[in-house]
Design an enzyme around this catalytic site. Structure first.
Site, PDB file in Angstrom:
ATOM      1  N   LYS A  91     -15.596  -7.823   4.518  1.00  0.00           N
ATOM      2  CA  LYS A  91     -14.412  -8.369   5.205  1.00  0.00           C
ATOM      3  C   LYS A  91     -14.559  -8.193   6.712  1.00  0.00           C
ATOM      4  O   LYS A  91     -15.004  -7.133   7.160  1.00  0.00           O
ATOM      5  CB  LYS A  91     -13.143  -7.622   4.743  1.00  0.00           C
ATOM      6  CG  LYS A  91     -12.847  -7.807   3.265  1.00  0.00           C
ATOM      7  CD  LYS A  91     -11.595  -7.040   2.881  1.00  0.00           C
ATOM      8  CE  LYS A  91     -11.230  -7.266   1.415  1.00  0.00           C
ATOM      9  NZ  LYS A  91     -10.127  -6.410   0.969  1.00  0.00           N
ATOM     10  N   HIS A 140       0.842  -1.206   0.000  1.00  0.00           N
ATOM     11  CA  HIS A 140       0.000   0.000   0.000  1.00  0.00           C
ATOM     12  C   HIS A 140       0.875   1.252   0.000  1.00  0.00           C
ATOM     13  O   HIS A 140       0.620   2.206  -0.733  1.00  0.00           O
ATOM     14  CB  HIS A 140      -0.866   0.056   1.264  1.00  0.00           C
ATOM     15  CG  HIS A 140      -1.945  -0.977   1.350  1.00  0.00           C
ATOM     16  ND1 HIS A 140      -2.179  -1.727   2.480  1.00  0.00           N
ATOM     17  CD2 HIS A 140      -2.876  -1.380   0.448  1.00  0.00           C
ATOM     18  CE1 HIS A 140      -3.205  -2.531   2.272  1.00  0.00           C
ATOM     19  NE2 HIS A 140      -3.642  -2.354   1.042  1.00  0.00           N
ATOM     20  N   ARG A 180      -1.866  -6.480  -8.192  1.00  0.00           N
ATOM     21  CA  ARG A 180      -0.761  -7.425  -8.004  1.00  0.00           C
ATOM     22  C   ARG A 180      -0.829  -8.621  -8.924  1.00  0.00           C
ATOM     23  O   ARG A 180       0.177  -9.245  -9.221  1.00  0.00           O
ATOM     24  CB  ARG A 180      -0.741  -7.929  -6.552  1.00  0.00           C
ATOM     25  CG  ARG A 180      -0.397  -6.889  -5.521  1.00  0.00           C
ATOM     26  CD  ARG A 180      -0.872  -7.305  -4.172  1.00  0.00           C
ATOM     27  NE  ARG A 180      -2.310  -7.478  -4.194  1.00  0.00           N
ATOM     28  CZ  ARG A 180      -3.071  -7.721  -3.128  1.00  0.00           C
ATOM     29  NH1 ARG A 180      -2.520  -7.859  -1.947  1.00  0.00           N
ATOM     30  NH2 ARG A 180      -4.373  -7.840  -3.252  1.00  0.00           N
ATOM     31  N   SER A 198      -3.101  -7.523   3.033  1.00  0.00           N
ATOM     32  CA  SER A 198      -3.529  -7.325   4.424  1.00  0.00           C
ATOM     33  C   SER A 198      -4.069  -8.622   5.000  1.00  0.00           C
ATOM     34  O   SER A 198      -3.862  -8.910   6.184  1.00  0.00           O
ATOM     35  CB  SER A 198      -4.614  -6.245   4.503  1.00  0.00           C
ATOM     36  OG  SER A 198      -4.096  -5.001   4.141  1.00  0.00           O
TER      37      SER A 198
HETATM   38  O1  PNS Z   1      -8.974  -2.807   0.343  1.00  0.00           O
HETATM   39  P1  PNS Z   1     -10.293  -3.268  -0.225  1.00  0.00           P
HETATM   40  O2  PNS Z   1     -11.156  -3.893   0.853  1.00  0.00           O
HETATM   41  O3  PNS Z   1     -10.120  -4.175  -1.390  1.00  0.00           O
HETATM   42  O4  PNS Z   1     -11.049  -1.947  -0.751  1.00  0.00           O
HETATM   43  C1  PNS Z   1     -12.318  -2.044  -1.384  1.00  0.00           C
HETATM   44  C2  PNS Z   1     -13.047  -0.700  -1.290  1.00  0.00           C
HETATM   45  C3  PNS Z   1     -13.231  -0.323   0.163  1.00  0.00           C
HETATM   46  C4  PNS Z   1     -12.234   0.352  -1.984  1.00  0.00           C
HETATM   47  C5  PNS Z   1     -14.439  -0.882  -1.976  1.00  0.00           C
HETATM   48  O5  PNS Z   1     -15.141  -1.890  -1.337  1.00  0.00           O
HETATM   49  C6  PNS Z   1     -15.259   0.397  -1.971  1.00  0.00           C
HETATM   50  O6  PNS Z   1     -15.023   1.258  -2.801  1.00  0.00           O
HETATM   51  N1  PNS Z   1     -16.206   0.529  -1.018  1.00  0.00           N
HETATM   52  C7  PNS Z   1     -17.005   1.754  -0.858  1.00  0.00           C
HETATM   53  C8  PNS Z   1     -18.477   1.525  -1.206  1.00  0.00           C
HETATM   54  C9  PNS Z   1     -18.702   1.765  -2.670  1.00  0.00           C
HETATM   55  O7  PNS Z   1     -18.526   2.851  -3.195  1.00  0.00           O
HETATM   56  N2  PNS Z   1     -19.090   0.693  -3.368  1.00  0.00           N
HETATM   57  C10 PNS Z   1     -19.344   0.738  -4.783  1.00  0.00           C
HETATM   58  C11 PNS Z   1     -18.036   0.724  -5.572  1.00  0.00           C
HETATM   59  S1  PNS Z   1     -17.917  -0.662  -6.470  1.00  0.00           S
END
Ligand code: PNS
Length: 163
Positions: free
Chosen positions: A42, A18, A95, A132
């Site tokens: 998660k 990150h 990745r 993570s």
């Molecule tokens: O590190 P992660 O858990 O892979 O991140 C995923 C994240 C938090 C970026 C994604 O779940 C997100 O954007 N959540 C916010 C809610 C949202 O906007 N959802 C619609 C987008 S697809």
């Protein structure tokens, strides 16, 4: 015009992968907001406020400062945050093919919802297998994660396991 990018994620906890993506985004864009989002899919190890703190400490210790701000967003769509602050770009690290499969629908939805583009950065090979979830698993079973996370996270996890 000032370019503002958002680097979103769960960051539970922030990893060296990150940090690498954030540092590179900060070189490409004028301003970067690192946004910690609660991902209900998660099960979390750390509260969001602690994740923000650990990212801030890690950035400070790595000398990544000036144009990077860390915050959290829990009240709706990520694109709503982008619109609120005037960001037009999301930055994500990719990745592997698994990440491409996971990230592609989100990138398309975010563009459809609010015309927010997603820029994917390839990893530094040294961090290509760091995640993570791997860190959480190793840490929860008492293993050493210092090769995968910034020193601030190692210190925090060591303190937690000593208590
Ligand atoms: O590190 P992660 O858990 O892979 O991140 C995923 C994240 C938090 C970026 C994604 O779940 C997100 O954007 N959540 C916010 C809610 C949202 O906007 N959802 C619609 C987008 S697809």
């Amino acid at each position: 015009m000032t370019s503002l990018a958002v680097v979103p994620g769960s960051f539970d906890p922030v990893t060296l992968g990150h940090l690498d993506v954030i540092e590179r985004a900060a070189r490409i864009f004028d301003e970067v907001h690192v946004v910690v989002v609660h991902n209900p899919a998660k099960s979390a190890m750390l509260p969001v406020a602690r994740r923000v703190e650990l990212i801030e400490q890690s950035l400070a210790e790595a000398g990544i400062n000036g144009n990077v701000t860390v915050t959290n967003w829990s009240v709706g769509l990520l694109v709503d945050y982008c619109l609120e602050v005037g960001a037009t770009v999301l930055v994500k690290g990719i990745r592997s093919e698994v990440d491409v499969t996971y990230e592609t629908p989100m990138a398309i939805v975010n563009r459809n919802l609010a015309n927010i583009e997603t820029v994917f950065l390839l990893p530094n090979p040294a961090h290509a297998y760091v995640s993570s979830s791997l860190v959480r698993q190793v840490s929860e079973l008492g293993g050493d994660v210092s090769a995968y996370v910034p020193p601030a996270v190692t210190r925090f996890l060591d303190e937690e396991s000593a208590n």
